[in-house]
Design an enzyme around this catalytic site. Structure first.
Site, mmCIF file in Angstrom:
data_model
loop_
_atom_site.group_PDB
_atom_site.id
_atom_site.type_symbol
_atom_site.label_atom_id
_atom_site.label_comp_id
_atom_site.label_asym_id
_atom_site.label_seq_id
_atom_site.Cartn_x
_atom_site.Cartn_y
_atom_site.Cartn_z
ATOM 1 N N CYS A 128 0.859 -1.178 0.000
ATOM 2 C CA CYS A 128 0.000 0.000 0.000
ATOM 3 C C CYS A 128 0.899 1.233 0.000
ATOM 4 C CB CYS A 128 -0.990 -0.017 1.173
ATOM 5 S SG CYS A 128 -0.271 0.212 2.808
ATOM 6 N N ARG B 100 -3.651 -0.466 5.291
ATOM 7 C CA ARG B 100 -4.197 -1.542 4.467
ATOM 8 C C ARG B 100 -3.280 -2.749 4.323
ATOM 9 N NH1 ARG B 100 -5.343 2.177 -0.561
ATOM 10 N NH2 ARG B 100 -3.426 3.053 0.323
ATOM 11 N N ASP C 163 -8.089 3.851 1.167
ATOM 12 C CA ASP C 163 -7.244 4.006 2.345
ATOM 13 C C ASP C 163 -8.067 4.583 3.500
ATOM 14 O OD1 ASP C 163 -5.185 4.367 4.145
ATOM 15 O OD2 ASP C 163 -3.907 5.492 2.768
#
Length: 172
Positions: free
Chosen positions: A24, A30, A137
């Site tokens: 990420c 994440r 996100d």
């Protein structure tokens, strides 16, 4: 014990382990959540001796803990994330990975520009579940947003796990 083995034996053992790399942006929300969920699933399947799960970020500052909301969200699900430390995506991590699962198309582009030779093993996590979309996100959002992100990650991993394992050559 491993240090007592001849180097060719240690190398042979190491190369049989397949690495799943989640990517990420900052490696604090994440990708560490996805990696922790995947590690739990891999352990439940009895595959922890065959599959290593790690995470990194394309813009990560190294050695940061996961976000407090990510830690809390996974703790509520019985998954440990408190020991996570962020790391920057490196050429070595890309080379080691059998598959690279990114959260956004922008992460795939970052890998393309930095190391195009690895692009063939880069997929959106959603692609493993038959979809094609970014995982948003949750950074800076409320705990409920992290909960929705964790729900999505669990669903994507549970649905996509057979395809992921097949791509890295691990039999169920």
């Amino acid at each position: 014990m491993e240090a007592l083995l001849p180097s060719f034996v240690r190398r042979a053992t190491y190369t049989t382990m397949k690495t799943i790399l989640f990517v990420c942006t900052a490696n604090i929300c994440r990708s560490p959540m996805a990696a922790a969920i995947m590690r739990q699933r891999i352990a439940q399947m009895g595959l922890a001796d065959q599959v290593r799960v790690i995470s990194a970020g394309v813009w990560a500052e190294g050695d940061q803990s996961a976000s407090a909301n990510a830690i809390t969200t996974l703790r509520q699900r019985g998954i440990e994330l408190a020991s996570h430390r962020s790391q920057l995506l490196t050429p070595e991590l890309l080379a080691e990975a059998a598959i690279i699962l990114v959260m956004e198309e922008s992460h795939r582009r970052s890998i393309f520009y930095a190391a195009p030779q690895h692009l063939a093993k880069v997929y959106l996590l959603t692609e493993m579940a038959g979809r094609h979309e970014d995982v948003d996100d949750p950074y800076g959002g409320p705990l409920t947003l992290y909960g929705r992100t964790a729900d999505l990650l669990e669903s994507l991993i549970d649905t996509g796990l057979p395809a992921i394992l097949k791509r890295i050559g691990v039999a169920l």
